[in-house]
Design an enzyme around this catalytic site. Structure first.
Site, PDB file in Angstrom:
ATOM      1  N   ARG B 135      41.959  37.624  40.043  1.00 51.75           N
ATOM      2  CA  ARG B 135      41.790  38.566  41.155  1.00 51.75           C
ATOM      3  C   ARG B 135      43.024  39.448  41.326  1.00 51.75           C
ATOM      4  O   ARG B 135      42.919  40.659  41.544  1.00 51.75           O
ATOM      5  CB  ARG B 135      41.521  37.776  42.443  1.00 51.75           C
ATOM      6  CG  ARG B 135      40.157  37.116  42.447  1.00 51.75           C
ATOM      7  CD  ARG B 135      40.011  36.091  43.574  1.00 51.75           C
ATOM      8  NE  ARG B 135      38.658  35.502  43.562  1.00 51.75           N
ATOM      9  CZ  ARG B 135      38.297  34.452  44.290  1.00 51.75           C
ATOM     10  NH1 ARG B 135      39.178  33.861  45.098  1.00 51.75           N
ATOM     11  NH2 ARG B 135      37.066  33.987  44.227  1.00 51.75           N
ATOM     12  N   ARG B 138      43.343  42.189  38.668  1.00 55.21           N
ATOM     13  CA  ARG B 138      42.499  43.362  38.906  1.00 55.21           C
ATOM     14  C   ARG B 138      43.238  44.392  39.762  1.00 55.21           C
ATOM     15  O   ARG B 138      43.239  45.590  39.464  1.00 55.21           O
ATOM     16  CB  ARG B 138      41.215  42.923  39.613  1.00 55.21           C
ATOM     17  CG  ARG B 138      40.015  42.947  38.688  1.00 55.21           C
ATOM     18  CD  ARG B 138      38.752  42.599  39.463  1.00 55.21           C
ATOM     19  NE  ARG B 138      38.194  41.350  38.994  1.00 55.21           N
ATOM     20  CZ  ARG B 138      37.724  40.365  39.747  1.00 55.21           C
ATOM     21  NH1 ARG B 138      37.749  40.465  41.075  1.00 55.21           N
ATOM     22  NH2 ARG B 138      37.229  39.292  39.200  1.00 55.21           N
ATOM     23  N   SER B 302      68.460  55.321  56.754  1.00 56.87           N
ATOM     24  CA  SER B 302      69.597  54.408  56.758  1.00 56.87           C
ATOM     25  C   SER B 302      69.893  54.025  58.197  1.00 56.87           C
ATOM     26  O   SER B 302      69.758  54.846  59.107  1.00 56.87           O
ATOM     27  CB  SER B 302      70.800  55.115  56.146  1.00 56.87           C
ATOM     28  OG  SER B 302      72.001  54.541  56.605  1.00 56.87           O
ATOM     29  N   LYS B 308      71.149  60.412  55.172  1.00 54.54           N
ATOM     30  CA  LYS B 308      70.666  59.814  53.927  1.00 54.54           C
ATOM     31  C   LYS B 308      69.162  59.652  53.869  1.00 54.54           C
ATOM     32  O   LYS B 308      68.505  59.391  54.858  1.00 54.54           O
ATOM     33  CB  LYS B 308      71.305  58.431  53.721  1.00 54.54           C
ATOM     34  CG  LYS B 308      72.687  58.495  53.114  1.00 54.54           C
ATOM     35  CD  LYS B 308      73.125  57.112  52.670  1.00 54.54           C
ATOM     36  CE  LYS B 308      72.474  56.744  51.343  1.00 54.54           C
ATOM     37  NZ  LYS B 308      72.787  55.381  50.932  1.00 54.54           N
ATOM     38  N   ASN B 310      67.252  57.254  51.347  1.00 53.97           N
ATOM     39  CA  ASN B 310      67.423  56.322  50.242  1.00 53.97           C
ATOM     40  C   ASN B 310      66.190  56.280  49.348  1.00 53.97           C
ATOM     41  O   ASN B 310      65.067  56.329  49.848  1.00 53.97           O
ATOM     42  CB  ASN B 310      67.710  54.934  50.787  1.00 53.97           C
ATOM     43  CG  ASN B 310      69.087  54.850  51.433  1.00 53.97           C
ATOM     44  OD1 ASN B 310      70.034  55.421  50.928  1.00 53.97           O
ATOM     45  ND2 ASN B 310      69.166  54.171  52.555  1.00 53.97           N
ATOM     46  N   ARG B 341      50.001  15.077  31.256  1.00 51.72           N
ATOM     47  CA  ARG B 341      50.321  15.887  32.447  1.00 51.72           C
ATOM     48  C   ARG B 341      51.790  15.651  32.722  1.00 51.72           C
ATOM     49  O   ARG B 341      52.217  14.493  32.825  1.00 51.72           O
ATOM     50  CB  ARG B 341      49.476  15.475  33.669  1.00 51.72           C
ATOM     51  CG  ARG B 341      49.808  16.282  34.948  1.00 51.72           C
ATOM     52  CD  ARG B 341      48.747  16.091  36.026  1.00 51.72           C
ATOM     53  NE  ARG B 341      47.460  16.349  35.431  1.00 51.72           N
ATOM     54  CZ  ARG B 341      46.447  15.492  35.400  1.00 51.72           C
ATOM     55  NH1 ARG B 341      46.545  14.338  36.026  1.00 51.72           N
ATOM     56  NH2 ARG B 341      45.333  15.793  34.772  1.00 51.72           N
TER      57      ARG B 341
END
Lengths: 475, 475, 475, 475
Positions: B135, B138, B302, B308, B310, B341
């Site tokens: 799943r 996908r 920021s 800024k 980023n 196992r």
């Protein structure tokens, strides 16, 4: 960078690594394919192949291509000297090209003009690496094939040899040794499939020039009056025809998926071989003794204990399996490479990738020998099956009693009886026969059959057949 | 094992990990596929599928299979409680089966007898894991597809947009931005190919019983009077028809190649995405500014610096790329698993494999967004090409002069002129025009053309076309 | 970044990780110290401590510092919401500070002005991380102490209990179980020493501001008329007095040695615990059975096999030991962090470092329980010593015969006799007595004593005493 | 194990690794300390030291100890031959002891009886390893000292040289280059502290015999009539006096903390050096050009591009930093070693630990050269500071306006103005002067001072002083 020379007492340069602490591969065929010398030769082979390819496309006079090829094949180069000079340029190609050019010039000055035309250090190093890896993979795959064949034989011969299955280090329910060998085989086949895919598709040649645009190569094509529009594809094809490498879609100077996939496949290979080795170690423990490594005089000798025969093949395979995944991780991490050529990520790949090849190859050779000569002791398997007696089939009794008592009640009762049997050293069968709840519910004969561990191996046989069927299909 | 309960101030149990320190995937679709709850659901789905498969083979009355399926789908389980009880058995399946059996019994006592028939903890956990991974893959592949499409578009649009190629952190020779995008694309296509192969082949179902012999399953088949000789293959097939998983050749409780290959492919994926992210970071540096991340209000703020923005998408992708290879290494190392196992190697896989899925998936989602919205500044690329002037094409001049002066002499002369140009801040072209050796050797016009960096992009365009051709073929 | 919400069937948000696949630490005290909630609380504690420190230095009115501290301690924050918003800024601090500021403003608008003054996201996150780690280390060290105490007791009690020593999976020469326990102890003491050193020195506070110059903090100091020349040291000191952290020499935003050292020490700890767990697994194998894990009802139950009691404590410790070194590797690799704050290397540390803490802590708790309750079977050790008979002391006989026959000849003779004894199932003593070369060379009585494995444990006892001496010194 | 010999064209054995693909350390002093030959010599030195220690305790006649020491020091051994024979026993000690014994016997047959008395392969290999590591660490620490000294000088000289601070690859706020160098220095000092601690404490000698009980050693003591009760401690002490190793509390054949701590410290060292190298790469990018590597003729030459000077020192350091943490991880993982000697975990350590030593050592040598010769361009730093103009101090203006407008409103306003300045290429100062809200709130003069990036370096200077203070204290 001080220039102390590393020499032995007698003045000859000491090998940095002659294999003294790598018994996994010391002196093996795969090691021979990946020495510094072998890689150097592969780079020279690739350099010569380039010139021949350029010659086929009209850029280099055929005679010069022949001269360069001959010199590249036969001239001797001083590996240690080139190694030291490589520190000035962060790779050995610059001094190598200088040496090769000088060696060609010593034979034919005109030919020397055609060495390394349009190329860049990484082109040569990568081509050499791919060529070397191709050669090493041939050796490795041959050993993987031998391993698979030997495992298939073990699975077939011991298809119905009962032994204790073990989970979380405790005896669980019976299996057959054939099923265990079939499991080993299926891991090896998985690993082989990935390696074969890489070999069949061909590792990619590297041709890019300074920043992967082929500009330098084109420049020489233009000089020679060759059409530059069809040249890139033609060069890729011609080059790939000179060496067992495939033509790449693009230069891959900083798109390193081919290396990461190769390293990853080698890590998986040593992992599945490591699983076999670990099982062999467990099963050849003094107290279990169901398997033994193939012996031969001098093998497995201890420096202190005369009686010991150490399982050295399994030991060395495990040593390889402990190392290769981390070397492969370095290579995978080097995918994160900045720009058109990375400052560090490229250089960090070389040694780890070679380690992957020689350790995986060493492990494959050892595994082939181990699998082919493995000594199996069915009678010890049988004896160990009896160790905890019919407790080993407690699962089965619980199932058999389920329709009579209900699943939960049956489980509960068998749990109780098993615990008592284990604590008091009794047989589970005896307790069940004596228990008023179960007594008579299952005929004594049938109960005895139910409790025979050698008759509770489930579909082990048919599962072995499935694995062998796959083996034969993929041969 | 003390039982302190982890609760918040208000008494509700605190999430161990709600994603607060995993912005790579916090709240993403892929994360939703791999939560504890989702994995639990996948195990329940697999458990129900087993009962339905057994029902189709005549072992379980259809009504009971329906009941079990319904309860498995709708009942609520207390994840935290099961998590804690899992410490007693080293895995969550034992308490989960108890809870499921009780929930079914509450509806229909007879149906409860048919829960978990013949199975073992690892069967369920592995089946659930493979279902969950299917799943998640996908979702991941959809984002990889979006990424590839966006990169193909960038390659096409900027096929001929010149920019500086950079090697070892220095400007080298010109490339085009399309070629860079084509390289990114080819890495993504390589990674996609491996993931697609896994999905197309199908991840394997796990059915083995206590030690991989199917003995428990067969026991119930025998009870129901079903032929045990054909049962294993029939069970594998029936089960695989109930879920999007393939029938395995053998149980693979301790032959973990399917997991190692999956983890390896995810590591390669994050590696190639990490390369893109690193390039974006470099090229969006303040001083280079050739690229910018797609902006949106609030993005990249920021906490300290108002000016800024980023590059958060690239940052998070790199954070993922720094982690996934190591998680994948754990999974690969777990190939070395003893017995039927392993006591530890099995248990160590769970969390790292999930981390691979959610970090790679998170990175793929971020990469799709980054690639689709990447802002390209061709004029900055052009300006940066002029930074070191015609030195950037020194390689070309050396080639052009080679037939006139000889390769070595041409190289030597250009080396000298380049060094002087760099030191004194002069143009290489001016120096060559003034140099008595070269002056007049190449017509001024031609020299100027030779020295125009935007005209020295080699085969960048045709190489882009090759990459796009591959992209369209593999769509 | 699509915003699908991950919810359960009932609409409440599903925990990404509630511990379902981490039985190593599910529900343990150390886990409680490192949940998302706990880290969030630690960041809030650190934020409040900053305000109080600033208040002591005259920058914040005391009442406001109190208000902020109270709100930081008591307000509830929505972890899942903050987690999702963290994707916009690549870290959770920006939304957290917004929430905290709003919560303070709701109480006292003037106080809200003083939240997060001069600070930057990384300051808060790092401070919170160090505070959380300090708290977790306290829990971990307590479990390490319990483990060491239990191992010391085992070493003391079994100082002279003979058992087979094993090398390369084969019985070698006798040891005592006390010596084995003393070896385990010495590993634990080594690991504890490193962790204690970190705790005693104190993990460092983080105070740097936007790029590590403290400029923002100083700006507010200047606003308040406080001398900026002495302010940095004063702020470091005041802050360290508010929390159990040490004042750093410098901000360490991109100098991450404190984290690498911590992660490395935790990796060593899980390594030494993993060694103990592996030995316990080996020695509690069905066929060896010299040790058993402490049992309790329900512990180690198998979902398929009623008779089994799985060694779950050792299993889980090994699972932790398989993971922590790789998490620690991520942290170590993040040392290579560009600039004043790295785009990715910083973000990649968070989750791995927490994993180190909770897995190492989980393993330490399990080890304490395992060591304290370990069941030792001296009689099985004795029986296993007899398995290969006097071959186990072949080394000793070779030494004893050396002065009589010469070292090489003695070794050669014992080698031959051992091989024959092993192959034919004979006693070495009988062969030596019958051998014309050795017969009578050593009196029969003396030979028998020489060949008694329980009398060939060398200096095992005194070595145990040395280990215990160290233990008591380091208590 | 086939025995193909790896030879060059001329028949001499090819070096597996002569350093050709390891420019990080090819030909360096540290490499010389860790070649196969050097390790072999260290094992021989340790073997001789053992005999001398035994001689001091009365077990070996002094003349024989002298003979053995002399032969061990002077005899030549064939490394390649021993390497190949090592495959039979999984370690090189068995053939080495055979060779040494034969070499001693050739001189004095009686002395040969005293070679390797009581010892086991691992004793010798581990002793040799620790001795070799001690020698290598001396070389490494000398280079670390040189690096630290050069960094301290850079920090001092450039204490007040302003440059842009960068976070997440964007210019953030100003710093000084001295602060950056001080940060580098503090990382190096942290790494040095751990390495010094190991050297000062001394790496441990290994003396254990077959399974760590010293039984073999005691047996020879008993033969010689020496008291066995005091012998163990006496032997440890005497041995440690013969070599620069410390007496261990216990044999540590399978308690490998000494190796894990050493490898971990070397990983941290390469990490901090890698950070320096990465910063140098970034700052010497063509577009940034604030730093340059020390040049010298031939250094950094490109095989394709005449104009380039590649930053090879930083490149190679980064290559080392990409590898060492993974080698160290192998060593740390080998802590999980079963029994008294592990079959694989021990053997897997050798090569990775040596790689740690030579790569870390190579990196330290390169770093010393890089730091000592680093070329700093203050004027480029200044120019880059002006790139985004006064936006770089937007943080400061927000603080300055906070008391006037309130913190939130000030921040909001500066955010808006910054965005506009960035988009429209304007100065923030001009916008604020023109904004009716801020206009006149701060005097123009003061505003200009506020907006001067070279005056916003906070406590950079005093922080440098703190780092230098530490450096001088730890010298």
């Amino acid at each position: 960078m001080p220039d102390h020379s590393a020499t032995t007492a007698e003045g000859r340069p000491a090998a940095v690594d002659a294999g003294l602490f790598s018994p996994v591969h010391a002196g093996t065929p795969v090691e021979r394919e990946v020495t510094d010398e072998a890689w150097l030769r592969a780079m020279l082979d690739a350099e010569a192949a380039l010139t021949r390819a350029q010659s086929r496309l009209g850029l280099v006079p055929p005679g010069h291509a022949e001269t360069i090829s001959r010199v590249a094949r036969t001239a001797e180069f001083d590996v240690v000297d080139i190694a030291r000079r490589s520190r000035e340029t962060a790779n050995p190609v610059v001094p190598l090209v200088q040496e090769l050019t000088a060696a060609v010039a010593a034979v034919d000055g005109a030919a020397a003009e055609y060495v390394h035309r349009g190329s860049t250090s990484q082109d040569i190093l990568d081509r050499g690496l791919m060529l070397m890896a191709t050669r090493a993979l041939r050796v490795i795959l041959a050993d993987v094939d031998r391993t698979a064949a030997a495992l298939a034989r073990l699975a077939e011969v011991h298809r119905d040899t009962p032994m204790p299955g073990r989970t979380l280090a405790q005896q669980a329910v019976p299996i057959t040794f054939g099923l265990k060998a079939a499991g080993w085989l299926s891991g090896v086949l998985d690993a082989r499939r990935s390696l074969r895919r890489l070999v069949e598709e061909g590792l990619p040649a590297q041709l890019g020039g300074a920043a992967g645009t082929l500009a330098g190569y084109l420049e020489y094509a233009a000089l020679a009056g060759v059409s530059t529009s069809t040249y890139p594809a033609a060069l890729f094809t011609a080059f790939a025809e000179e060496l067992p490498l495939r033509a790449p879609v693009l230069p891959w100077h900083s798109i390193r998926t081919p290396l990461a996939e190769l390293a990853g496949a080698l890590a998986v290979l040593t992992g599945v071989l490591g699983k076999i080795a670990l099982d062999v170690q467990v099963l050849s423990r003094t107290e279990i003794a169901e398997l033994a490594e193939p012996g031969r005089p001098g093998r497995g000798v201890s420096s202190a204990m005369p009686h010991k025969r150490n399982p050295v093949l399994a030991t060395l395979i495990r040593a390889a399996a402990a190392q290769v995944p981390l070397h492969a991780t370095v290579v995978t991490q080097c995918l994160v490479a900045e720009d058109e050529r990375a400052g560090g990520a490229w250089h960090a790949e070389w040694h780890p990738l070679r380690e992957c090849l020689r350790l995986a190859g060493g492990a494959a050779g050892l595994a082939a020998e181990l699998a082919a000569g493995l000594v199996v002791f069915p009678e010890r398997m049988r004896a160990n099956l009896d160790l905890i007696g019919d407790l080993l089939v407690s699962e089965r009794v619980a199932v058999a009693l389920a329709p009579i008592l209900g699943k939960a009640a049956a489980r509960e009762l068998v749990n109780r009886a098993s615990a008592r049997a284990a604590t008091e050293g009794l047989r589970l069968g005896a307790l069940l026969e004596a228990d008023p709840i179960t007594s008579g519910k299952i005929p004594a004969e049938e109960l005895r059959a139910l409790l025979d561990p050698t008759r509770y191996t489930g579909a082990a046989g048919p599962l072995v057949d499935r694995a062998l069927h796959r083996y034969h299909e993929e041969r």
